[in-house]
Structure formats: C-alpha cells, structure tokens
Design an enzyme around this catalytic site. Structure first.
Site, PDB file in Angstrom:
ATOM      1  N   GLU A  37       0.834  -1.207   0.000  1.00 54.06           N
ATOM      2  CA  GLU A  37       0.000   0.000   0.000  1.00 54.06           C
ATOM      3  C   GLU A  37       0.864   1.249   0.000  1.00 54.06           C
ATOM      4  O   GLU A  37       1.837   1.349   0.767  1.00 54.06           O
ATOM      5  CB  GLU A  37      -0.910  -0.005   1.227  1.00 54.06           C
ATOM      6  CG  GLU A  37      -2.307   0.474   0.942  1.00 54.06           C
ATOM      7  CD  GLU A  37      -3.044  -0.420  -0.029  1.00 54.06           C
ATOM      8  OE1 GLU A  37      -3.234   0.004  -1.192  1.00 54.06           O
ATOM      9  OE2 GLU A  37      -3.441  -1.523   0.351  1.00 54.06           O
ATOM     10  N   GLY A 127     -12.651   2.090  -1.614  1.00 53.54           N
ATOM     11  CA  GLY A 127     -11.252   1.759  -1.878  1.00 53.54           C
ATOM     12  C   GLY A 127     -11.079   0.499  -2.696  1.00 53.54           C
ATOM     13  O   GLY A 127     -10.025  -0.139  -2.646  1.00 53.54           O
ATOM     14  N   SER A 131     -13.652   3.949  -9.530  1.00 49.85           N
ATOM     15  CA  SER A 131     -13.369   4.917 -10.598  1.00 49.85           C
ATOM     16  C   SER A 131     -12.542   4.284 -11.712  1.00 49.85           C
ATOM     17  O   SER A 131     -12.811   4.503 -12.897  1.00 49.85           O
ATOM     18  CB  SER A 131     -12.666   6.156 -10.039  1.00 49.85           C
ATOM     19  OG  SER A 131     -11.433   5.815  -9.446  1.00 49.85           O
ATOM     20  N   ASP A 175      -4.352   0.624  -9.736  1.00 47.64           N
ATOM     21  CA  ASP A 175      -5.772   0.339  -9.922  1.00 47.64           C
ATOM     22  C   ASP A 175      -6.096   0.076 -11.390  1.00 47.64           C
ATOM     23  O   ASP A 175      -6.744  -0.916 -11.738  1.00 47.64           O
ATOM     24  CB  ASP A 175      -6.619   1.507  -9.414  1.00 47.64           C
ATOM     25  CG  ASP A 175      -6.485   1.714  -7.918  1.00 47.64           C
ATOM     26  OD1 ASP A 175      -5.798   0.904  -7.267  1.00 47.64           O
ATOM     27  OD2 ASP A 175      -7.061   2.686  -7.407  1.00 47.64           O
TER      28      ASP A 175
END
Length: 391
Positions: A37, A127, A131, A175
């Site tokens: 992360e 999370g 998007s 992502d």
C-alpha cells in the site's frame, strides 16, 4: 454481472428506446490490493488482484455524435458530446467516462455517438477502485465498438493519465493496471515504475479473501494522499546525498535505508520512507511465501503491513483499526489489513473457509458495538480484467 442482464437490457430500452442497432455488453472488475500500500507512486511493488464484481456497461451505436449517458447508480443522466469536453462539477460521475474518452481522442482514436448505460456493483468510496473500473470499462467498450486495436497496458496508462490530468487525482498506476490486466485465480506482482509484472497463482488452500467494508467514507483521502506523496518526494531528496541517481523510494531496500536514515532529518518524512521501503520488501516476501504455500507467513505480512500503515504512514483510521483488531481475534484468520488509500474504506482478511460465517458475524458485531457504522462483507473470488460479455 450480478444484476440480471435482462433487467439491464429492459432498463436500457426504457431509457433509450428501441433501435435496429445491437446492444453490446462489457464488464470491468473492481480490485483488492492484497499487500503493498502506497508503494505504487513510489516506484515499488504491489500485489493486487481483480475481483469478480465491478462495473457493467451497455452500449449501442447512434447515427449522430451524441453520447446519451445514463447510470443505474446515480440520478444524473445527460446527453454530451466530446467536443470541448471539460471537467465540470455538475457533470458529477460523467466526468470519469468523459476523462478517458478525451484522453483516448488525444491519441487519435475517434468515437461516434452512443446510447450508454452503466451499472456498478462496487461501493463508491470503499477503496475497491470503482473509478478505475468505470474508466476501463468505458475505454474497452468504446474502443471495441469502434474496432480500434486494444493494448491493455496502454489503456491502463491512458486511464491513469486521465485521472491525473482531467480528474486532478494524483493516483498511481496500480488500480488501472489491475482492472485492465486481471487474470482469474491469479494476483499480479507489479513493479510500478517500469510496469514489469508477473501473474502469481493464488492457491489459498481452503482460505478465503474476505473484504470488510467499514462504510466510513474516505473524507481526508485527497488532501492527505497528496501530502504523503510530497513527503515521499522529500525523502528522495534527502537520500540523494547517498544515492545521487535515486528517483523513487522503491529503488532501495530496508538495509540501505537503515544505513542512511540519518540523512532524513525530518522525523515524519523518515517514518513515511520507512513504511514505503519496508512495505516494498514485505510484498516480495509475501509473494515468496505464497509460492512456497506458506499461508501463515503471508498472513503475518498482511498484518505487519497494517501496523505500518497505522503507525508509520498514518493513513488508517479508528474504524479500520477496530475492524482489523476484531478480525485478528477470530478463529481461522491468518492476517488482516486495510486496503486502499486509507482514512476509511475496506479491510482484507485471509480467513479459513470453515470460519467465514463466524468471522462475518463476530467482526460485524464487534465493529457495530465500537463504531457508528454497520459493516458489510464480501467473500471475494479473483476474476479476469475488463472484457466483453458475449451473450
């Protein structure tokens, strides 16, 4: 697509009317990051996987150049064109598909008019990359409809660029890459600076990935995310005294940082660097553990990741910490951590399949007793990247 395809088709016709043109169906997944992360924008490693739920898109050609945009998740429906398209607040969710189409158009790809319907299964603000899922299903769907050649890595890069430059969100590549490149039953070891990647079979030997949604919206994430990026860039500047060619924190390891930590004179900046570099090492160790079927070691690394995000990078929040601590008290749990940018959103836990129901009941009850929110849980399977649904 969990929502009945027939229902979506009927809704599409209700919104856009009948036509002799065929409706085509596309789907892009959400993603969960298993470990790694805030390493992506630091040129480090991440270890995400695509989920089996995401965003569906129905498209049908029109005779004009108008895009009739509609969504089952938002009340705003609107007709737009791509000429002079800009990010305007009143267009709300429509700015995301606009962004990717505008940036594809800059590369010479042309698009005609379409009737459009989206349906998303990913909770917004959780999370899990709603998007990126929205942007990649748009890119893949429109490129497919037009017969343009599709390079999945390039689509991910254009999606990141559009989020950076059109949406003004300074995100990394993880992502978009995962949503585009996902592979069923595999996680992706991705080096974010050069996009070198490896598919790693996720053989969990009776353990399930359980995502816990705190339902705490990530209110601070934009400002704090940008602050963390700036602090990491400061750390690079300090460390260039020892590594003149250093571009990203992900280029050095924990031993190198320990030997040169004295160069970082700002205590907070040092904590940020320590998290990024140690987290990068944890990703590589976790992949080795998975390949060696050492799931207990993998789980311990997940939990260590959360502690680092909590105390060194300081992007957790009370709700995430309560959920992780409750998870770690449950029988059959090997590890648990926050996933995503932080300040709310979701946790990911590795739970034995015989204890999943007990886990959901126990963590849900403990979380409700200690916070103002009710948790939701998803037992996740690992799926493919963006694709056309052939009916």
């Amino acid at each position: 697509m969990s929502k009945n395809l027939e229902q979506l088709t009927n809704r599409f016709v209700e919104l856009h009317g009948e036509s002799t043109e065929a409706i085509r169906y596309f789907n892009a997944p959400g993603r969960v990051n298993l470990i790694g992360e805030h390493t992506d924008y630091n040129g480090g490693y991440v270890f995400p996987a695509a989920l089996t739920f995401g965003t569906s898109l129905l498209l049908r050609k029109r005779a004009d150049n108008q895009l009739h945009m509609a969504s089952e998740n938002f009340s705003l429906n609107k007709t737009i064109t791509l000429e002079h398209a800009a990010n305007v607040k009143e267009d709300d969710w429509i700015n995301y598909p606009k962004a990717i189409l505008v940036h594809l158009a800059k590369r010479g790809f042309t698009f005609g008019g379409y009737d459009v319907l989206y349906y998303g299964e990913i909770p917004n603000g959780a999370g899990l990359s709603s998007s990126a899922s929205l942007q990649l299903v748009t890119a893949f769907g429109f490129m497919s409809m037009e017969g343009h050649p599709i390079d999945r890595v390039q689509l991910a890069l254009v999606a990141q660029e559009s989020e950076n430059q059109f949406m003004m969100v300074n995100c990394g590549i993880m992502d978009q890459f995962t949503v585009s490149m996902g592979k069923k039953d595999h996680a992706i070891l991705l080096k974010c600076d050069d996009l070198h990647y490896e598919y790693v079979p996720f053989e969990s030997k009776g353990y399930k990935i359980v995502i816990g949604n705190t339902n705490k919206r990530r209110g601070l994430v934009d400002s704090e995310y940008n602050a963390r990026r700036a602090q990491c860039e400061q750390a690079v500047q300090f460390l260039r005294a020892a590594f003149p060619q250093l571009n990203f924190l992900g280029e050095i390891n924990s031993e190198q940082l320990a030997a040169n930590a004295h160069l970082i004179t700002d205590e907070v900046v040092l904590k940020r660097a320590q998290h990024v570099i140690e987290e990068n090492d944890r990703v590589l160790k976790s992949v080795t553990a998975l390949k060696n079927n050492e799931l207990h070691a993998f789980g311990e690394l997940m939990t260590a990741s959360h502690k680092s995000l909590q105390y060194l990078y300081e992007v957790s929040c009370r709700e995430l910490d309560v959920m992780v601590e409750a998870a770690l008290q449950c029988q059959g749990v090997l590890g648990s951590r926050m996933t995503g940018a932080g300040f709310g959103g979701c946790t990911v836990s590795l739970v034995h399949e015989d204890h999943v129901a007990e886990f959901i009941e126990q963590v849900g009850s403990s979380y409700a007793a200690q916070t103002d929110f009710k948790a939701e849980f998803y037992v996740a399977d690992i799926g493919d990247g963006v694709k056309e649904e052939v009916i």
